[in-house]
Design a protein around this motif. Structure first.
Motif, PDB file in Angstrom:
ATOM      1  N   UNK A  10      44.233  35.251  37.973  1.00  0.00           N
ATOM      2  CA  UNK A  10      45.051  36.294  38.601  1.00  0.00           C
ATOM      3  C   UNK A  10      44.491  37.686  38.289  1.00  0.00           C
ATOM      4  N   UNK A  11      44.196  37.939  37.026  1.00  0.00           N
ATOM      5  CA  UNK A  11      43.671  39.256  36.651  1.00  0.00           C
ATOM      6  C   UNK A  11      42.327  39.498  37.330  1.00  0.00           C
ATOM      7  N   UNK A  12      41.478  38.505  37.358  1.00  0.00           N
ATOM      8  CA  UNK A  12      40.178  38.653  38.020  1.00  0.00           C
ATOM      9  C   UNK A  12      40.358  38.946  39.509  1.00  0.00           C
ATOM     10  N   UNK A  14      42.949  40.287  41.062  1.00  0.00           N
ATOM     11  CA  UNK A  14      43.655  41.524  41.393  1.00  0.00           C
ATOM     12  C   UNK A  14      42.967  42.787  40.883  1.00  0.00           C
ATOM     13  N   UNK A  15      41.921  42.618  40.076  1.00  0.00           N
ATOM     14  CA  UNK A  15      41.252  43.803  39.522  1.00  0.00           C
ATOM     15  C   UNK A  15      39.791  43.929  39.913  1.00  0.00           C
ATOM     16  N   UNK A  16      39.217  42.870  40.406  1.00  0.00           N
ATOM     17  CA  UNK A  16      37.794  42.910  40.716  1.00  0.00           C
ATOM     18  C   UNK A  16      36.915  42.611  39.513  1.00  0.00           C
ATOM     19  N   UNK A  17      37.540  42.286  38.384  1.00  0.00           N
ATOM     20  CA  UNK A  17      36.769  41.903  37.200  1.00  0.00           C
ATOM     21  C   UNK A  17      36.267  40.472  37.365  1.00  0.00           C
ATOM     22  N   UNK A  18      35.186  40.159  36.683  1.00  0.00           N
ATOM     23  CA  UNK A  18      34.735  38.767  36.668  1.00  0.00           C
ATOM     24  C   UNK A  18      35.695  37.968  35.795  1.00  0.00           C
ATOM     25  N   UNK A  23      39.052  37.566  31.017  1.00  0.00           N
ATOM     26  CA  UNK A  23      39.416  36.834  29.797  1.00  0.00           C
ATOM     27  C   UNK A  23      39.281  37.728  28.574  1.00  0.00           C
ATOM     28  N   UNK A  24      38.225  38.550  28.525  1.00  0.00           N
ATOM     29  CA  UNK A  24      38.027  39.454  27.389  1.00  0.00           C
ATOM     30  C   UNK A  24      39.124  40.508  27.339  1.00  0.00           C
ATOM     31  N   UNK A  28      41.867  41.074  24.406  1.00  0.00           N
ATOM     32  CA  UNK A  28      42.051  42.361  23.730  1.00  0.00           C
ATOM     33  C   UNK A  28      43.514  42.800  23.749  1.00  0.00           C
ATOM     34  N   UNK A  29      44.172  42.628  24.884  1.00  0.00           N
ATOM     35  CA  UNK A  29      45.584  43.019  25.006  1.00  0.00           C
ATOM     36  C   UNK A  29      46.457  42.152  24.097  1.00  0.00           C
ATOM     37  N   UNK A  30      46.225  40.865  24.095  1.00  0.00           N
ATOM     38  CA  UNK A  30      47.006  39.965  23.239  1.00  0.00           C
ATOM     39  C   UNK A  30      46.793  40.328  21.769  1.00  0.00           C
ATOM     40  N   UNK A  31      45.561  40.596  21.375  1.00  0.00           N
ATOM     41  CA  UNK A  31      45.279  40.980  19.982  1.00  0.00           C
ATOM     42  C   UNK A  31      45.965  42.292  19.628  1.00  0.00           C
TER      43      UNK A  31
END
Length: 87
Positions: A10-12, A14-18, A23-24, A28-31
């Motif tokens: 979903x994040x990939x 909706x953001x254009x990230x790979x 996942x990274x 980072x957000x969870x940490x």
């Protein structure tokens, strides 16, 4: 049931990230939000102290900030905040 791979997809999407970047970022957000309350209090106290704030103002501000954490922190008294910082 949704899985962590669903979130990455979903994040990939909706953001254009790979997927690897998504996942990274999620990791980072969870940490960030998994940081113990004591560590957050100590870090914010040090930050505000370097800006010249005095302890009464600092403790009031930290207590107010903790009320608005995404992951709810327990309500802490000034004494509890002091003990986290000074032991």
């Amino acid at each position: 049931m949704r899985t962590s791979s669903d979130l990455v997809a979903h994040v990939a999407a909706t953001t254009g990230l790979s997927p690897a970047e998504a996942a990274r970022v999620i990791g980072d957000v969870v940490a960030y939000f998994a940081t113990p309350v004591e560590d957050v209090v100590r870090r914010r106290h040090a930050e505000l102290k370097t800006r010249g704030a005095k302890n009464p103002e600092i403790f009031e501000r930290i207590a107010a900030e903790l009320e608005h954490q995404v992951v709810a922190a327990p309500q802490l008294s000034e004494r509890q905040l002091r003990r986290m910082i000074y032991g």
